[in-house]
Motif scaffolding. Structure first.
Motif, PDB file in Angstrom:
ATOM      1  N   ASP A 131      -6.117  -7.319  -1.257  1.00  0.00           N
ATOM      2  CA  ASP A 131      -5.774  -7.238  -2.684  1.00  0.00           C
ATOM      3  C   ASP A 131      -6.796  -6.481  -3.528  1.00  0.00           C
ATOM      4  O   ASP A 131      -6.776  -6.558  -4.760  1.00  0.00           O
ATOM      5  N   THR A 133      -8.379  -3.169  -5.227  1.00  0.00           N
ATOM      6  CA  THR A 133      -7.963  -1.821  -5.606  1.00  0.00           C
ATOM      7  C   THR A 133      -8.693  -0.824  -4.707  1.00  0.00           C
ATOM      8  O   THR A 133      -9.890  -0.950  -4.487  1.00  0.00           O
ATOM      9  N   PHE A 135      -9.153   3.238  -4.566  1.00  0.00           N
ATOM     10  CA  PHE A 135      -8.879   4.537  -5.170  1.00  0.00           C
ATOM     11  C   PHE A 135      -8.833   5.596  -4.073  1.00  0.00           C
ATOM     12  O   PHE A 135      -9.732   5.654  -3.225  1.00  0.00           O
ATOM     13  N   ARG A 160      -4.739  -2.267  -2.511  1.00  0.00           N
ATOM     14  CA  ARG A 160      -3.732  -1.815  -3.479  1.00  0.00           C
ATOM     15  C   ARG A 160      -4.132  -0.417  -3.923  1.00  0.00           C
ATOM     16  O   ARG A 160      -5.138  -0.237  -4.600  1.00  0.00           O
ATOM     17  N   GLU A 162      -4.497   3.276  -5.572  1.00  0.00           N
ATOM     18  CA  GLU A 162      -4.389   3.965  -6.847  1.00  0.00           C
ATOM     19  C   GLU A 162      -4.925   5.376  -6.637  1.00  0.00           C
ATOM     20  O   GLU A 162      -6.103   5.549  -6.326  1.00  0.00           O
TER      21      GLU A 162
ATOM     22  N   GLN B 200      -8.805  -3.936 -14.531  1.00  0.00           N
ATOM     23  CA  GLN B 200      -9.272  -2.711 -13.864  1.00  0.00           C
ATOM     24  C   GLN B 200     -10.665  -2.893 -13.259  1.00  0.00           C
ATOM     25  O   GLN B 200     -11.183  -1.975 -12.639  1.00  0.00           O
TER      26      GLN B 200
END
Lengths: 269, 269
Positions: A131, A133, A135, A160, A162, B200
């Motif tokens: 889970d 983020t 990039f 996740r 991005e 974020q």
């Protein structure tokens, strides 16, 4: 697939663990001899990485200040790689280095937002990217196949995704990651000068100084590579702090109350 | 013993839970009607506190800016109390108020270092004070019996006691608690202006902004009561930040590396 992981610290070690558990053959190297041996003993590495040219995927997990140099050195020998990635906290410099080294089509810059103040192989673990983020910053020429493979690998590790431009990544992370890190360090130095030790802090103060325990070499590299955007973020914080100091000096505390309310509104989203 | 708890928020509510579980008869009041009802339903309160004069122990758990006024109002009616305590984050003002109200012999200022960014009865719980530092600040005239009773009650709740002068408490807490709180708020405001939302952030950024979610009314009261020492702490932090910004601008990042090393040394203790 045969995957080469260069650097078996917190991030590289955790990537190696995930990919080995997913059934890939993982080879690894590290400046610290003991980390390679430990990763072999743990059954994570199939062996020591001797020739990155034999790997289908090469993952660079070294401090960001060394990554461009290591990439340039390796590039001519990467005969077989379909995908070359790094995992560093800054992306513009490494993406530019990949393009300059002729790896543009096969390179994807990656940055899993899964740091920890602990570092080294000992701190690595499966589940670190669950889970989190992640990039992904392609070059201007990354091939679709390379990008798809990068996405597949990180999704498999629970990330996740991005996707964004490397420059934009670095500007955004200056605020969301590099600024909090440096403020934690500045708070630690302030408390050190005031003679307050960490065990005198409550839960809030301990949270605020946890990042001060981060790897200093890693973070000085990040700060050097992203000094411009970080300077902007520190300047904005400094302005905010001056405003707060002025409010503190005023009677009634209404202005400070408004600032505390504003911070709480942001917190609640 | 019959204990009256005035204010059933995070701290007052948790104290009420602990003392009821220890077998005392606890009566309570709160500006929020619902909190009293909820505490009765939970079996914590034996009833609503109507006359603090009938209690053996009276505990004041209201925002620090209201505590001196409430204490002055109650003082003449405290016929039976052997011990009167508050639980606020600042101690000089309330200790002075207790002395002025003629409660010097029976008063002990207490401050459990067990905050949370959540607040209210809903956030209260047993176990909140387990292994938490609890500062005890007697007046210049506190009787030995009152101090021993305060020690016994807090030890029973799991606290680790530290006794000190109220003024020294406030100066120390400006660094160890109030400074981290205000920096978290300033970071939240900085990120809000930059358009960065809390979701974020990575784990480090989330830690650094957790305190920004704290109760704004409570903290503006603390800041107003301890503005001098807090101003000193913010000024020292500001100097540290200026130094860091200067180092960031220099090539090589050696100075910044030294600062990061210094922060880590402090962290490791």
């Amino acid at each position: 697939m045969r995957v080469g992981v260069i650097g078996l610290g917190l991030i590289g070690g955790s990537v190696a663990r995930e990919l080995a558990a997913a059934g890939h053959q993982v080879l690894g190297s590290d400046a610290r001899e003991g980390s390679v041996a430990a990763a072999q003993e743990a059954g994570v590495l199939a062996g020591r990485l001797r020739d990155a040219g034999e790997c289908d995927v090469v993952i660079l997990a070294v401090p960001v200040q060394h990554a461009p140099g290591v990439l340039a050195l390796l590039a001519p020998g990467l005969r077989q790689a379909r995908l070359v990635m790094d995992v560093g906290s800054t992306k513009a410099a490494i993406v530019a280095a990949a393009e300059a080294a002729g790896l543009g089509e096969r390179f994807v810059g990656a940055h899993p937002l899964a740091g920890d103040h602990r570092s080294g192989w000992e701190a690595s673990r499966q589940g670190l990217f669950r889970d989190a983020t992640v990039f992904l910053c392609p070059t201007h020429r990354t091939a679709e196949g390379a990008l798809l493979l990068a996405q597949e690998l990180w999704q498999g590790m629970g990330g996740r995704l991005e996707q964004m431009d490397a420059g934009e990544h670095d500007r955004r992370l200056a605020w969301s990651s590099h600024l909090p890190q440096l403020l934690s360090t500045a708070l630690a130095l302030t408390l050190a000068e005031a003679g307050v030790s960490r065990d005198q802090l409550g839960p809030g103060g301990r949270d605020m100084t946890r990042l001060a325990g981060s790897d200093a070499r890693m973070w000085s590299g990040i700060a050097a590579q992203n000094a411009g955007p970080i300077g902007d973020a520190l300047a904005a914080f400094s302005t905010q702090l001056d405003r707060m100091r002025a409010e503190l000096g005023r009677a009634g505390a209404d202005g400070l109350r408004q600032e505390l309310d504003g911070g709480r509104s942001w917190f609640e989203g």
